[in-house]
Design a protein around this motif. Structure first.
Motif, PDB file in Angstrom:
ATOM      1  N   ASP A   4       0.843  -1.191   0.000  1.00  0.00           N
ATOM      2  CA  ASP A   4       0.000   0.000   0.000  1.00  0.00           C
ATOM      3  C   ASP A   4       0.882   1.246   0.000  1.00  0.00           C
ATOM      4  OD1 ASP A   4      -1.881   1.984   0.315  1.00  0.00           O
ATOM      5  OD2 ASP A   4      -3.003   0.946   1.888  1.00  0.00           O
ATOM      6  N   VAL A   5       1.311   1.655  -1.190  1.00  0.00           N
ATOM      7  CA  VAL A   5       2.248   2.770  -1.273  1.00  0.00           C
ATOM      8  C   VAL A   5       1.589   4.085  -0.847  1.00  0.00           C
ATOM      9  CG1 VAL A   5       1.784   3.268  -3.713  1.00  0.00           C
ATOM     10  CG2 VAL A   5       4.012   3.863  -2.712  1.00  0.00           C
ATOM     11  N   GLU A   6       0.303   4.241  -1.084  1.00  0.00           N
ATOM     12  CA  GLU A   6      -0.351   5.483  -0.689  1.00  0.00           C
ATOM     13  C   GLU A   6      -0.368   5.628   0.831  1.00  0.00           C
ATOM     14  OE1 GLU A   6      -1.075   7.979  -2.600  1.00  0.00           O
ATOM     15  OE2 GLU A   6      -0.308   6.774  -4.265  1.00  0.00           O
ATOM     16  N   LYS A   7      -0.574   4.535   1.526  1.00  0.00           N
ATOM     17  CA  LYS A   7      -0.532   4.573   2.987  1.00  0.00           C
ATOM     18  C   LYS A   7       0.863   4.921   3.476  1.00  0.00           C
ATOM     19  CE  LYS A   7      -1.803   1.860   7.073  1.00  0.00           C
ATOM     20  NZ  LYS A   7      -2.362   0.555   7.549  1.00  0.00           N
ATOM     21  N   VAL A   8       1.877   4.386   2.820  1.00  0.00           N
ATOM     22  CA  VAL A   8       3.262   4.700   3.178  1.00  0.00           C
ATOM     23  C   VAL A   8       3.544   6.182   2.924  1.00  0.00           C
ATOM     24  CG1 VAL A   8       5.683   4.280   2.592  1.00  0.00           C
ATOM     25  CG2 VAL A   8       4.089   2.350   2.788  1.00  0.00           C
ATOM     26  N   ARG A   9       3.148   6.673   1.772  1.00  0.00           N
ATOM     27  CA  ARG A   9       3.427   8.060   1.398  1.00  0.00           C
ATOM     28  C   ARG A   9       2.767   9.051   2.350  1.00  0.00           C
ATOM     29  NH1 ARG A   9       5.286   9.295  -3.659  1.00  0.00           N
ATOM     30  NH2 ARG A   9       3.989  11.170  -3.752  1.00  0.00           N
ATOM     31  N   ALA A  10       1.627   8.680   2.889  1.00  0.00           N
ATOM     32  CA  ALA A  10       0.902   9.580   3.792  1.00  0.00           C
ATOM     33  C   ALA A  10       1.685   9.863   5.073  1.00  0.00           C
ATOM     34  CB  ALA A  10      -0.455   8.984   4.135  1.00  0.00           C
ATOM     35  N   ARG A  11       2.689   9.039   5.370  1.00  0.00           N
ATOM     36  CA  ARG A  11       3.495   9.233   6.581  1.00  0.00           C
ATOM     37  C   ARG A  11       4.632  10.229   6.359  1.00  0.00           C
ATOM     38  NH1 ARG A  11       4.326   2.852   8.296  1.00  0.00           N
ATOM     39  NH2 ARG A  11       2.121   2.229   8.152  1.00  0.00           N
ATOM     40  N   HIS A 275       9.992   2.156  11.538  1.00  0.00           N
ATOM     41  CA  HIS A 275       9.140   2.465  10.377  1.00  0.00           C
ATOM     42  C   HIS A 275       9.344   1.434   9.270  1.00  0.00           C
ATOM     43  CE1 HIS A 275       7.321   4.620   7.034  1.00  0.00           C
ATOM     44  NE2 HIS A 275       8.487   4.658   6.412  1.00  0.00           N
ATOM     45  N   LEU A 276      10.586   1.103   8.973  1.00  0.00           N
ATOM     46  CA  LEU A 276      10.858   0.109   7.934  1.00  0.00           C
ATOM     47  C   LEU A 276      10.264  -1.246   8.280  1.00  0.00           C
ATOM     48  CD1 LEU A 276      14.592   0.929   7.080  1.00  0.00           C
ATOM     49  CD2 LEU A 276      12.530   1.665   5.847  1.00  0.00           C
ATOM     50  N   ALA A 277      10.222  -1.560   9.561  1.00  0.00           N
ATOM     51  CA  ALA A 277       9.657  -2.843   9.998  1.00  0.00           C
ATOM     52  C   ALA A 277       8.140  -2.875   9.887  1.00  0.00           C
ATOM     53  CB  ALA A 277      10.071  -3.127  11.439  1.00  0.00           C
ATOM     54  N   GLU A 278       7.519  -1.704   9.708  1.00  0.00           N
ATOM     55  CA  GLU A 278       6.057  -1.605   9.634  1.00  0.00           C
ATOM     56  C   GLU A 278       5.543  -1.495   8.202  1.00  0.00           C
ATOM     57  OE1 GLU A 278       5.508   1.928  11.855  1.00  0.00           O
ATOM     58  OE2 GLU A 278       5.972   1.017  13.798  1.00  0.00           O
ATOM     59  N   LEU A 279       6.421  -1.538   7.215  1.00  0.00           N
ATOM     60  CA  LEU A 279       5.995  -1.330   5.837  1.00  0.00           C
ATOM     61  C   LEU A 279       5.127  -2.469   5.316  1.00  0.00           C
ATOM     62  CD1 LEU A 279       9.185   0.285   4.278  1.00  0.00           C
ATOM     63  CD2 LEU A 279       7.064   1.398   4.988  1.00  0.00           C
ATOM     64  N   ASP A 280       5.250  -3.645   5.906  1.00  0.00           N
ATOM     65  CA  ASP A 280       4.309  -4.738   5.633  1.00  0.00           C
ATOM     66  C   ASP A 280       3.453  -4.905   6.885  1.00  0.00           C
ATOM     67  OD1 ASP A 280       2.858  -6.991   5.128  1.00  0.00           O
ATOM     68  OD2 ASP A 280       4.561  -8.289   4.685  1.00  0.00           O
ATOM     69  N   PRO A 281       2.240  -4.347   6.909  1.00  0.00           N
ATOM     70  CA  PRO A 281       1.425  -4.396   8.124  1.00  0.00           C
ATOM     71  C   PRO A 281       1.026  -5.803   8.547  1.00  0.00           C
ATOM     72  CG  PRO A 281       0.150  -3.551   6.265  1.00  0.00           C
ATOM     73  CD  PRO A 281       1.569  -3.631   5.815  1.00  0.00           C
ATOM     74  N   ALA A 282       1.149  -6.763   7.639  1.00  0.00           N
ATOM     75  CA  ALA A 282       0.805  -8.141   7.977  1.00  0.00           C
ATOM     76  C   ALA A 282       1.960  -8.881   8.635  1.00  0.00           C
ATOM     77  CB  ALA A 282       0.362  -8.893   6.723  1.00  0.00           C
ATOM     78  N   ALA A 293      10.357  -9.293   6.384  1.00  0.00           N
ATOM     79  CA  ALA A 293       9.088  -9.421   5.659  1.00  0.00           C
ATOM     80  C   ALA A 293       8.751  -8.116   4.937  1.00  0.00           C
ATOM     81  CB  ALA A 293       7.971  -9.802   6.629  1.00  0.00           C
ATOM     82  N   SER A 294       8.943  -7.007   5.613  1.00  0.00           N
ATOM     83  CA  SER A 294       8.664  -5.712   4.995  1.00  0.00           C
ATOM     84  C   SER A 294       9.589  -5.446   3.822  1.00  0.00           C
ATOM     85  CB  SER A 294       8.796  -4.597   6.038  1.00  0.00           C
ATOM     86  OG  SER A 294       7.757  -4.659   6.989  1.00  0.00           O
ATOM     87  N   ARG A 295      10.855  -5.835   3.962  1.00  0.00           N
ATOM     88  CA  ARG A 295      11.788  -5.609   2.873  1.00  0.00           C
ATOM     89  C   ARG A 295      11.409  -6.431   1.644  1.00  0.00           C
ATOM     90  NH1 ARG A 295      16.376  -2.946   3.221  1.00  0.00           N
ATOM     91  NH2 ARG A 295      15.057  -1.800   4.674  1.00  0.00           N
ATOM     92  N   ARG A 296      10.914  -7.649   1.841  1.00  0.00           N
ATOM     93  CA  ARG A 296      10.465  -8.446   0.693  1.00  0.00           C
ATOM     94  C   ARG A 296       9.319  -7.748  -0.037  1.00  0.00           C
ATOM     95  NH1 ARG A 296      11.910 -12.722   4.278  1.00  0.00           N
ATOM     96  NH2 ARG A 296       9.835 -12.781   5.230  1.00  0.00           N
ATOM     97  N   ALA A 297       8.400  -7.158   0.731  1.00  0.00           N
ATOM     98  CA  ALA A 297       7.291  -6.434   0.121  1.00  0.00           C
ATOM     99  C   ALA A 297       7.793  -5.196  -0.626  1.00  0.00           C
ATOM    100  CB  ALA A 297       6.273  -6.033   1.194  1.00  0.00           C
ATOM    101  N   VAL A 298       8.753  -4.502  -0.035  1.00  0.00           N
ATOM    102  CA  VAL A 298       9.323  -3.308  -0.664  1.00  0.00           C
ATOM    103  C   VAL A 298      10.043  -3.667  -1.957  1.00  0.00           C
ATOM    104  CG1 VAL A 298      11.154  -1.589  -0.420  1.00  0.00           C
ATOM    105  CG2 VAL A 298       9.501  -1.918   1.427  1.00  0.00           C
ATOM    106  N   VAL A 299      10.857  -4.720  -1.932  1.00  0.00           N
ATOM    107  CA  VAL A 299      11.614  -5.115  -3.123  1.00  0.00           C
ATOM    108  C   VAL A 299      10.673  -5.475  -4.268  1.00  0.00           C
ATOM    109  CG1 VAL A 299      13.156  -6.878  -4.073  1.00  0.00           C
ATOM    110  CG2 VAL A 299      13.687  -5.810  -1.866  1.00  0.00           C
ATOM    111  N   ALA A 300       9.579  -6.176  -3.969  1.00  0.00           N
ATOM    112  CA  ALA A 300       8.615  -6.517  -5.015  1.00  0.00           C
ATOM    113  C   ALA A 300       7.997  -5.253  -5.607  1.00  0.00           C
ATOM    114  CB  ALA A 300       7.527  -7.428  -4.444  1.00  0.00           C
ATOM    115  N   HIS A 301       7.679  -4.296  -4.756  1.00  0.00           N
ATOM    116  CA  HIS A 301       7.119  -3.016  -5.210  1.00  0.00           C
ATOM    117  C   HIS A 301       8.133  -2.260  -6.067  1.00  0.00           C
ATOM    118  CE1 HIS A 301       5.233   0.947  -5.070  1.00  0.00           C
ATOM    119  NE2 HIS A 301       6.316   1.436  -4.491  1.00  0.00           N
ATOM    120  N   GLU A 302       9.366  -2.174  -5.599  1.00  0.00           N
ATOM    121  CA  GLU A 302      10.400  -1.447  -6.333  1.00  0.00           C
ATOM    122  C   GLU A 302      10.724  -2.125  -7.661  1.00  0.00           C
ATOM    123  OE1 GLU A 302      12.828   0.558  -2.569  1.00  0.00           O
ATOM    124  OE2 GLU A 302      13.613  -1.244  -3.553  1.00  0.00           O
TER     125      GLU A 302
END
Length: 402
Positions: A4-11, A275-282, A293-302
């Protein structure tokens, strides 16, 4: 669950200005929780360590929490492995001075053309003073790639240190660091790995990389400035005795740290890691597990956005992408527009509300090996808060430059 990049950007307060921030390779913006953490330390009051009062005890706690956070981020064995400094450049010079103390004529040091100059020049300068030989591992002048064998073949029985980046800050190349450090270990050489561009875009595990020393800067992953770190095996730190003031602590890791810690910045470091640890809320589990886990989600997005960027640049006949790594790469694209200086192109994009950088990016050897010269290239870099609209906006603006 989709990222959810929009949720991330809102921070991120800075992202509300309507611009496309594609300059993250030079430094990221910070989320509100980092701003709050820095402000809270200053507002509550903080004193130097060693006092028998709350503000001094807070300083001790801030430093301890930051060390624990960085150990989680890098996969270092523990907080005692984390050395802080004001910048990666300052830390490399600090460790170069210590590690080079025993170098002699006939010794050899291996560096690469791919690296930021902060992981080249300190080693070269100290090698020259010691009369040691410097060997440069060349990159492929067409792709910007650095095959591991080009470094490995330079490592021999006289090699004392191997310095290599884990990710290029210019073309995004991700070398096989583990193969390089494995060979260094076989001959008893020390490895120093620049993780400044690697840390924001990978699941970092210094043990898996085989790095004796791994450096990163907080402002590249949503932390504050004046906060960089070298993560090292405690045994490696124990064997080194840096110059320091006589009254300064002699234990590791503090004996490597000069002067008073920037307490407010270190509070921001801890907040950035959280914050980086919260990028995947699941994500669940320890902070280290949530970071991975969050980094895996970020890498897929990037990776998805990078593919859009790379394909889009390839469709613009008047744009030349510089370097095309064949394997894994970070979401960075360097490019030129023939007939226009990189600074001119970046200026035109800035007028369109797009932040990119232009120049050599301190990849001093790489720009020459790639035939760019000091003007360098335009560099667009994506990160976890980048969105598809940013990429399309850049491609549309470049299309108008035809």
């Amino acid at each position: 669950m989709a990222f959810d990049v929009e949720k991330v950007r809102a921070r991120y307060p800075a992202l509300s200005d309507g611009r496309s921030w594609l300059d993250s390779a030079g430094g990221t913006q910070v989320p509100q929780q980092v701003i709050d953490a820095v402000a809270e330390v200053l507002a509550r009051g903080v004193s130097n360590v060693g006092g028998d009062f709350d503000s001094s005890r807070r300083a001790v706690s801030v430093v301890a929490e930051a060390r624990a956070a960085l150990a989680d981020l890098t996969g270092a064995p523990g907080p005692e492995c984390v050395v802080f400094g004001p910048s990666t450049t300052a830390l490399v010079y600090r460790f170069a001075g210590v590690l080079a103390a025993g170098w002699r004529p006939g010794d050899e040091v291996v560096v690469t053309e791919l690296d930021h100059d902060s992981n080249v020049r300190p080693w070269v300068q100290h090698a020259q003073r010691a009369g040691a030989t410097v060997r440069f591992a060349p990159i492929d002048p067409e792709t910007g790639s650095l095959p591991a064998e080009r470094v490995v073949e330079l490592i021999g029985e006289r090699t004392r240190l191997v310095a290599v980046t884990a990710a290029s800050n210019l073309v995004g190349e991700v070398p096989d660091v583990a193969a390089i450090t494995r060979r260094a270990r076989e001959v008893g050489a020390t490895s120093f790995v620049d993780g400044v561009q690697h840390c924001p875009h990978a699941e970092v595990d210094v043990a898996a990389l085989g790095a004796d020393f791994y450096a990163t800067s907080a402002y590249k992953w949503s932390g504050p400035h004046l906060a960089a770190v070298v993560a090292a095996d405690p045994w490696s730190l124990e064997t080194l005795n840096p110059d320091k003031l006589l009254p300064s602590p002699d234990e590791i890791p503090t004996r490597f740290e000069l002067g008073t810690a920037p307490f407010e910045s270190l509070a921001g470091v801890t907040a950035a890691v959280d914050h980086l640890a919260e990028l995947d809320p699941a994500a669940t589990g320890t902070r280290r597990e949530r970071l991975l886990a969050s980094r895996r989600a970020v890498v897929a997005h990037e990776d998805r956005l990078a593919a859009l960027l790379f394909d889009g640049l390839a469709e613009l006949p008047h744009v030349r992408r510089v370097g095309r790594p064949a394997g894994r790469c970070t979401p960075i694209a360097a490019f030129t527009v023939p007939g226009r200086a990189p600074a001119e192109v970046a200026g035109s994009l800035a007028e369109r509300g797009i932040n990119v950088s232009a120049g050599h990016g301190y990849a001093w050897q790489a720009v020459r090996a790639l035939g760019l010269g000091e003007e360098g290239a335009v560099r667009a870099a994506l990160c976890h808060y980048s969105e598809e609209a940013d990429v399309r906006r850049l491609l549309d603006a470049l299309g108008d430059l035809a």
